[in-house]
Design a protein around this motif. Sequence first.
Motif, mmCIF file in Angstrom:
data_model
loop_
_atom_site.group_PDB
_atom_site.id
_atom_site.type_symbol
_atom_site.label_atom_id
_atom_site.label_comp_id
_atom_site.label_asym_id
_atom_site.label_seq_id
_atom_site.Cartn_x
_atom_site.Cartn_y
_atom_site.Cartn_z
ATOM 1 N N THR A 32 49.902 50.347 36.366
ATOM 2 C CA THR A 32 48.669 50.834 36.977
ATOM 3 C C THR A 32 48.758 50.775 38.495
ATOM 4 N N ARG A 33 49.407 49.740 39.023
ATOM 5 C CA ARG A 33 49.448 49.516 40.461
ATOM 6 C C ARG A 33 50.698 50.096 41.103
ATOM 7 N N ARG A 34 51.603 50.646 40.306
ATOM 8 C CA ARG A 34 52.906 51.055 40.829
ATOM 9 C C ARG A 34 52.758 52.044 41.973
ATOM 10 N N LYS A 35 53.357 51.747 43.084
ATOM 11 C CA LYS A 35 53.343 52.663 44.221
ATOM 12 C C LYS A 35 54.346 53.776 43.952
ATOM 13 N N TRP A 36 53.887 55.035 44.148
ATOM 14 C CA TRP A 36 52.539 55.411 44.558
ATOM 15 C C TRP A 36 51.881 56.278 43.487
ATOM 16 N N ASP A 37 52.404 56.271 42.288
ATOM 17 C CA ASP A 37 51.905 57.206 41.282
ATOM 18 C C ASP A 37 51.142 56.529 40.153
ATOM 19 N N GLY A 38 50.766 55.271 40.307
ATOM 20 C CA GLY A 38 49.943 54.603 39.312
ATOM 21 C C GLY A 38 48.505 55.067 39.377
ATOM 22 N N ASP A 69 39.022 41.270 33.311
ATOM 23 C CA ASP A 69 39.717 40.500 32.273
ATOM 24 C C ASP A 69 41.183 40.207 32.558
ATOM 25 N N GLN A 70 41.809 40.967 33.459
ATOM 26 C CA GLN A 70 43.256 40.877 33.577
ATOM 27 C C GLN A 70 43.752 40.526 34.971
ATOM 28 N N VAL A 71 42.833 40.160 35.863
ATOM 29 C CA VAL A 71 43.221 39.760 37.213
ATOM 30 C C VAL A 71 42.860 38.285 37.420
ATOM 31 N N TRP A 72 43.790 37.525 37.979
ATOM 32 C CA TRP A 72 43.531 36.130 38.307
ATOM 33 C C TRP A 72 42.633 36.093 39.546
ATOM 34 N N CYS A 94 46.394 39.417 42.854
ATOM 35 C CA CYS A 94 46.044 40.437 43.847
ATOM 36 C C CYS A 94 46.156 39.848 45.247
ATOM 37 N N CYS A 95 46.178 40.726 46.225
ATOM 38 C CA CYS A 95 46.085 40.308 47.614
ATOM 39 C C CYS A 95 44.787 40.854 48.195
ATOM 40 N N HIS A 96 44.458 40.485 49.417
ATOM 41 C CA HIS A 96 43.168 40.849 49.999
ATOM 42 C C HIS A 96 42.990 42.367 50.135
ATOM 43 N N CYS A 97 43.993 43.024 50.709
ATOM 44 C CA CYS A 97 43.824 44.453 50.978
ATOM 45 C C CYS A 97 43.811 45.253 49.681
ATOM 46 N N GLU A 98 44.630 44.871 48.732
ATOM 47 C CA GLU A 98 44.652 45.557 47.442
ATOM 48 C C GLU A 98 43.306 45.417 46.738
#
Length: 300
Positions: A32-38, A69-72, A94-98
Amino acid sequence: MQTNRTISLAIEESIKFLEFAPNFTKDHGEYTRRKWDGAWWRMAALYEMGEVSRIPKSAILRAKNLLKDQVWPIFIISADDHPISKSDKMKLDCCHCELAVFYMILMAYGCDLDKELPWIREWILKHQLPDGGLNCDSEAYTHSRKSSIVSTLPPLEAILFYTDREFTEQEASFLDEGARYLMEHRLVCSKQNEGVIDMNWLKPCFPRFFEYDILRGMFFLVEWSRRRNKPLPVALLREGLDRLNPLITAGGIRSGRQIFDPQGPWSGETFPLLEAVSSVDVVSPYLTRQLDYVIERMGT
């Protein structure tokens, strides 16, 4: 520049992808997060174009459930921040900007994440460093205590653009300190030697996702000034316009680079809509919209 028909067809392709691609599940979370085509980047491109309403509701619901449900929900700085249970260890970090980009997409669509997922806003406000910015490198919180401009802008935008009430004292301080950080860095400069930190930041790109450029910083300061009723840093904005001048034409401002540049640090797979709206050295209507607004506010 790509024709309107090309862009329209590319939008439809992304809509179909978001409707049918099963990549908001636990098994496909990283894809889902894959750069850049997710999926997230397709949603982000539509959001930045002002087409967030075109995102299928089914994709919005799946994206929201992924965050739920799926992010810490903790930024890992110390040993105590790590997940313990087997199920929590499988969650995405996750990170802040994401996280801020994800938040803005869903809030712009009409989701009430402050009610449904209040930990996101709390996360953003919690991680401001003493210099006024944030940093997605956790070691900054235990060692350097210095922020990253790239990590700082999306969280600032999330609070500034998606608070439909009076700012709390904490939110107002967060925004004012963030604006101070940008102004002290003259949008793109090191405080130590006053040189430009990254010359690429003088070349606006579209879509940006989490990437920084000087126009993005200028637009934030203009909106911060308006929404917080603070003095507009006119001299700094004029300096910014001078830096952007090589890309400004009678028709608007030209895009100076692509975030997915194969020669750059973040090369990767693309998708038709990303290709259609990111052409370099042609006038970008999306970037021009921001530039025109900055100039308009400077005039008033």
